[in-house]
Design a protein around this motif. Structure first.
Motif, PDB file in Angstrom:
ATOM      1  N   PHE A 166      75.360  49.702  64.515  1.00 16.26           N
ATOM      2  CA  PHE A 166      76.194  48.530  64.798  1.00 16.26           C
ATOM      3  C   PHE A 166      77.130  48.759  65.985  1.00 16.26           C
ATOM      4  CE2 PHE A 166      75.344  48.784  60.209  1.00 16.26           C
ATOM      5  CZ  PHE A 166      74.580  47.636  60.059  1.00 16.26           C
ATOM      6  N   GLY A 167      77.077  49.949  66.555  1.00 18.01           N
ATOM      7  CA  GLY A 167      77.967  50.268  67.668  1.00 18.01           C
ATOM      8  C   GLY A 167      79.297  50.848  67.211  1.00 18.01           C
ATOM      9  N   GLY A 168      79.500  50.947  65.902  1.00 20.52           N
ATOM     10  CA  GLY A 168      80.746  51.533  65.377  1.00 20.52           C
ATOM     11  C   GLY A 168      80.793  53.025  65.685  1.00 20.52           C
ATOM     12  N   ILE A 169      81.984  53.527  65.964  1.00 18.09           N
ATOM     13  CA  ILE A 169      82.112  54.925  66.388  1.00 18.09           C
ATOM     14  C   ILE A 169      82.042  55.853  65.164  1.00 18.09           C
ATOM     15  CG2 ILE A 169      83.561  56.627  67.568  1.00 18.09           C
ATOM     16  CD1 ILE A 169      84.817  54.245  69.136  1.00 18.09           C
ATOM     17  N   MET A 170      81.006  56.690  65.128  1.00 18.77           N
ATOM     18  CA  MET A 170      80.861  57.685  64.057  1.00 18.77           C
ATOM     19  C   MET A 170      81.801  58.858  64.315  1.00 18.77           C
ATOM     20  SD  MET A 170      78.152  56.837  62.047  1.00 18.77           S
ATOM     21  CE  MET A 170      77.551  58.409  61.421  1.00 18.77           C
ATOM     22  N   ASP A 171      81.947  59.193  65.602  1.00 19.42           N
ATOM     23  CA  ASP A 171      82.831  60.289  65.984  1.00 19.42           C
ATOM     24  C   ASP A 171      82.964  60.312  67.503  1.00 19.42           C
ATOM     25  OD1 ASP A 171      84.545  62.375  65.587  1.00 19.42           O
ATOM     26  OD2 ASP A 171      83.019  63.887  65.233  1.00 19.42           O
ATOM     27  N   ASP A 172      84.066  60.885  67.976  1.00 21.20           N
ATOM     28  CA  ASP A 172      84.119  61.231  69.396  1.00 21.20           C
ATOM     29  C   ASP A 172      84.008  62.752  69.479  1.00 21.20           C
ATOM     30  OD1 ASP A 172      86.741  61.705  68.455  1.00 21.20           O
ATOM     31  OD2 ASP A 172      87.636  61.263  70.408  1.00 21.20           O
ATOM     32  N   VAL A 173      83.253  63.220  70.435  1.00 21.16           N
ATOM     33  CA  VAL A 173      82.864  64.633  70.455  1.00 21.16           C
ATOM     34  C   VAL A 173      83.014  65.212  71.860  1.00 21.16           C
ATOM     35  CG1 VAL A 173      81.149  64.152  68.665  1.00 21.16           C
ATOM     36  CG2 VAL A 173      80.414  64.232  71.047  1.00 21.16           C
ATOM     37  N   THR A 174      83.121  66.534  71.933  1.00 20.02           N
ATOM     38  CA  THR A 174      82.882  67.184  73.214  1.00 20.02           C
ATOM     39  C   THR A 174      81.551  67.911  73.079  1.00 20.02           C
ATOM     40  OG1 THR A 174      84.366  68.936  72.456  1.00 20.02           O
ATOM     41  CG2 THR A 174      85.222  67.432  74.116  1.00 20.02           C
ATOM     42  N   LEU A 175      80.715  67.692  74.063  1.00 17.41           N
ATOM     43  CA  LEU A 175      79.354  68.214  74.029  1.00 17.41           C
ATOM     44  C   LEU A 175      79.247  69.360  75.033  1.00 17.41           C
ATOM     45  CD1 LEU A 175      76.418  67.735  73.007  1.00 17.41           C
ATOM     46  CD2 LEU A 175      76.102  66.294  75.028  1.00 17.41           C
ATOM     47  N   TYR A 176      78.811  70.534  74.564  1.00 17.68           N
ATOM     48  CA  TYR A 176      78.684  71.725  75.406  1.00 17.68           C
ATOM     49  C   TYR A 176      77.217  71.970  75.714  1.00 17.68           C
ATOM     50  CZ  TYR A 176      83.547  72.967  74.375  1.00 17.68           C
ATOM     51  OH  TYR A 176      84.910  72.967  74.287  1.00 17.68           O
ATOM     52  N   ARG A 177      76.876  72.161  76.979  1.00 18.32           N
ATOM     53  CA  ARG A 177      75.503  72.532  77.314  1.00 18.32           C
ATOM     54  C   ARG A 177      75.470  74.014  77.668  1.00 18.32           C
ATOM     55  NH1 ARG A 177      70.511  70.407  81.037  1.00 18.32           N
ATOM     56  NH2 ARG A 177      70.066  72.448  81.949  1.00 18.32           N
ATOM     57  N   PHE A 178      74.802  74.804  76.823  1.00 22.84           N
ATOM     58  CA  PHE A 178      74.611  76.231  77.089  1.00 22.84           C
ATOM     59  C   PHE A 178      73.377  76.424  77.951  1.00 22.84           C
ATOM     60  CE2 PHE A 178      77.258  76.127  73.366  1.00 22.84           C
ATOM     61  CZ  PHE A 178      78.123  77.191  73.542  1.00 22.84           C
ATOM     62  N   SER A 179      72.319  75.671  77.612  1.00 21.97           N
ATOM     63  CA  SER A 179      71.082  75.711  78.386  1.00 21.97           C
ATOM     64  C   SER A 179      70.323  74.430  78.058  1.00 21.97           C
ATOM     65  CB  SER A 179      70.260  76.940  78.014  1.00 21.97           C
ATOM     66  OG  SER A 179      69.882  76.847  76.641  1.00 21.97           O
ATOM     67  N   ILE A 232      90.306  55.115  66.637  1.00 25.17           N
ATOM     68  CA  ILE A 232      88.877  54.805  66.634  1.00 25.17           C
ATOM     69  C   ILE A 232      88.305  55.166  65.262  1.00 25.17           C
ATOM     70  CG2 ILE A 232      88.422  54.956  69.119  1.00 25.17           C
ATOM     71  CD1 ILE A 232      87.639  57.854  68.781  1.00 25.17           C
ATOM     72  N   THR A 233      87.438  54.287  64.762  1.00 22.73           N
ATOM     73  CA  THR A 233      86.813  54.471  63.446  1.00 22.73           C
ATOM     74  C   THR A 233      85.432  53.827  63.509  1.00 22.73           C
ATOM     75  OG1 THR A 233      87.505  52.329  62.559  1.00 22.73           O
ATOM     76  CG2 THR A 233      89.078  54.140  62.320  1.00 22.73           C
ATOM     77  N   GLU A 234      84.740  53.813  62.383  1.00 24.52           N
ATOM     78  CA  GLU A 234      83.444  53.136  62.339  1.00 24.52           C
ATOM     79  C   GLU A 234      83.600  51.625  62.494  1.00 24.52           C
ATOM     80  OE1 GLU A 234      81.085  54.412  58.975  1.00 24.52           O
ATOM     81  OE2 GLU A 234      81.533  56.516  59.412  1.00 24.52           O
ATOM     82  N   GLU A 235      84.827  51.134  62.299  1.00 22.15           N
ATOM     83  CA  GLU A 235      85.091  49.689  62.425  1.00 22.15           C
ATOM     84  C   GLU A 235      85.364  49.290  63.863  1.00 22.15           C
ATOM     85  OE1 GLU A 235      84.608  48.101  59.593  1.00 22.15           O
ATOM     86  OE2 GLU A 235      84.343  50.111  58.745  1.00 22.15           O
ATOM     87  N   THR A 236      85.417  50.257  64.769  1.00 18.34           N
ATOM     88  CA  THR A 236      85.690  49.932  66.170  1.00 18.34           C
ATOM     89  C   THR A 236      84.548  50.449  67.033  1.00 18.34           C
ATOM     90  OG1 THR A 236      86.906  51.994  66.505  1.00 18.34           O
ATOM     91  CG2 THR A 236      88.195  50.085  65.840  1.00 18.34           C
ATOM     92  N   THR A 237      84.309  49.756  68.150  1.00 16.76           N
ATOM     93  CA  THR A 237      83.252  50.187  69.068  1.00 16.76           C
ATOM     94  C   THR A 237      83.899  50.809  70.311  1.00 16.76           C
ATOM     95  OG1 THR A 237      83.130  48.193  70.432  1.00 16.76           O
ATOM     96  CG2 THR A 237      81.921  48.150  68.325  1.00 16.76           C
ATOM     97  N   PRO A 238      83.117  51.551  71.087  1.00 13.21           N
ATOM     98  CA  PRO A 238      83.673  52.130  72.321  1.00 13.21           C
ATOM     99  C   PRO A 238      84.175  51.050  73.294  1.00 13.21           C
ATOM    100  CG  PRO A 238      81.544  53.125  71.811  1.00 13.21           C
ATOM    101  CD  PRO A 238      81.733  51.995  70.851  1.00 13.21           C
ATOM    102  N   LEU A 239      83.572  49.873  73.246  1.00 13.12           N
ATOM    103  CA  LEU A 239      83.988  48.809  74.163  1.00 13.12           C
ATOM    104  C   LEU A 239      85.358  48.281  73.741  1.00 13.12           C
ATOM    105  CD1 LEU A 239      80.584  46.885  74.492  1.00 13.12           C
ATOM    106  CD2 LEU A 239      81.388  48.937  75.712  1.00 13.12           C
TER     107      LEU A 239
END
Lengths: 129, 367
Positions: free
Chosen positions: B97-110, B249-256
């Motif tokens: 539904f576009g609701g935010i499950m989580d905000d994350v920092t994503l690390y790329r090792f490889s 931010i929660t599942e009830e809110t979208t990034p927009l």
């Protein structure tokens, strides 16, 4: 922690300093310690009446809003206006420059229901378990 | 009654916190330090010098395998394909539904190894959700209890950290990380944070956490480093206008709605929530997250109603007396038409209407 002997204490962690028929009121060292940095204080208007055990204002720390309970009944004759810009006075100096209000007591016999420094100290130790 | 604490989780640094006399608090099922020397003192220390936070409660989830990038792309709204090894990206995971499950920092090792750093409260939810949605194309592993995380934040963070590691820290750019060591103990040094100050987030094996904490505190003695708790972490992030999951931010809110659209890349391949977010973008966004300053006196708190001309138009999600700005500030959602800076609003504080004004974030600007 400091509990001056010349003050009377209420179980909701306020203190009273009696001067004739007037009383200065503040919160205890224990209360300010528990609350952490105090960032906002809401006090009653001058001329308003407060009742013993009833809320007469609030203090807010970063995390919590706490009601202030009047240790004694009477008319509010003065409030500490410095607290508006320097609420930290309550943390730094709870028994002096961090006072909250001055009340003209309507029933000085209520003072008998308050705790001495020693009994208050025992009371908070028990509260902590 | 004292709160039942037996089910609470503790980080490997719990004993150190107790030894430092920290006031503890419960957060997302963890018993964490709220403050040591006081929230305002710790806050100002981070703005002026340097502070050390234990953020080991954050979840760490690894996504590995030859299709790891594809998997990550499905599970996040930002475009992870632009990352190179040693790069970090702020991203969001949304539901259908576009609701935010989580905000994350994503690390790329490889190319075949990524790590999600997730909010403590969402660790289990995100681990399960990743398993359900991308578990068939990549391996998902919860590394949370293996790794401790320290956040060293403040203008003196780099000079301090340089004393205990041999990586050339000045070469690590913002949102980049290196695999290095703290006095010989393996560590990930990441130039990231949640305070608006320069600094690093340091990942070490849980078993080494105490040693590394002590080494950093020791190296910071002469610049008067302070241990800092979740209280200062929250007050610092709010001054920067950073959103906190569970509040802003929660599942009830979208990034927009949350004004996080720059982290949503519609041009990339399909991701979970894309259709719903596209629909919302086309149909119009009904509520927006704003920053506001109080004009009248009072501290705005989460869930206080926001009004315009006697009509309720939204709700506060975060608020505080800002130690560095010296104002009462807050964030909240309002109907979109009231979200422009300089719009006059009222915050209902325990029954009283108090004037406020919409302002641009961040609230705090470094001089």
């Amino acid at each position: 922690m400091d509990f001056p002997k010349d003050l009377k204490y209420h179980k909701e962690h306020t203190w009273v300093k009696v001067e004739g028929n007037r009383a200065l009121i503040g919160i205890t060292d224990h209360a300010q310690e528990e609350l952490g940095d105090i960032v906002y204080v809401e006090l009653p208007e001058r001329g308003s009446d407060s009742e013993q055990d009833e809320s007469f204002g609030t203090v807010e720390s970063a995390k919590a809003i706490s009601e202030l309970f009047a240790p004694i009944s009477g008319r509010v004759v003065d409030i500490n206006e410095d607290l508006a810009d320097q609420p930290e006075l309550i943390n730094d100096d709870p028994y002096d420059s961090g006072w909250l209000v001055e009340i003209e007591m309507s029933d000085p016999s209520e003072l008998d229901s308050l705790l001495t420094a020693d009994t208050y100290k025992k009371y908070i130790e028990e509260e902590k378990g | 009654m004292p709160e039942q604490k037996s089910n609470l989780k503790r980080t490997p640094l719990y004993d150190i916190h107790k030894g430092l006399g920290a006031k503890m608090t419960t957060f997302a099922g963890w018993e964490m330090p709220l403050e040591y020397s006081g929230i305002i003192d710790e806050h100002l220390t981070v703005r002026r010098a340097v502070g050390l936070f234990d953020v080991s409660h954050l979840g760490k989830i690894e996504v590995t395998g030859p299709k790891a990038l594809d998997a990550v792309q499905v599970a996040t709204t930002n475009d992870a394909s632009i990352l190179s090894d040693g790069q970090v990206q702020y991203s969001l995971s949304c539901d259908t539904f576009g609701g935010i499950m989580d905000d994350v920092t994503l690390y790329r090792f490889s190319e075949d190894r990524f790590m999600f750093c997730v909010n403590a409260a969402n660790r289990e939810k995100i681990f399960n959700w990743l398993g359900e949605n991308i578990g068939s194309i990549a391996e998902i592993r919860d590394k949370s209890s293996d790794l401790a995380t320290l956040a060293l934040q403040g203008p003196l963070a780099q000079q301090l950290l340089q004393k205990v590691c041999d990586a050339e820290l000045s070469l690590i750019r913002y949102y980049r990380f290196v695999l290095n060591n703290i006095n010989g103990i393996e560590a990930i040094l990441s130039r990231t944070g949640y305070t608006g100050e320069e600094g690093f987030e340091i990942y070490v094996a849980a078993a080494a956490a105490e040693t590394v904490w002590e080494m950093i505190m020791d190296a910071g003695k002469d610049v008067r480093i302070r241990p800092c708790g979740l209280g200062a972490r929250d007050s610092l992030r709010l001054e920067m206008g950073y959103t906190l999951y569970g509040n802003d931010i929660t599942e009830e809110t979208t990034p927009l709605e949350a004004c996080l659209e720059r982290f949503v890349k519609f041009q990339k391949q399909s991701f979970i929530g894309k259709e719903a977010l596209l629909t919302q973008a086309h149909e119009g966004i009904k509520k927006r997250l704003i920053g506001f300053e109080m004009v009248g006196r009072g501290i705005p708190r989460s869930h206080y109603p926001i009004h315009v001309e006697g009509r309720r138009i939204g709700e506060v999600t975060s608020g505080e007396s800002s130690p560095s700005v010296g104002k009462f500030i807050g964030m909240g959602y309002v109907e979109t038409q009231f979200s422009n800076p300089e719009t006059k609003i009222e915050i209902e504080i325990r029954g009283k209407m108090v004037e406020a004004v919409v302002v641009k974030r961040p609230f705090y600007k470094k001089t």
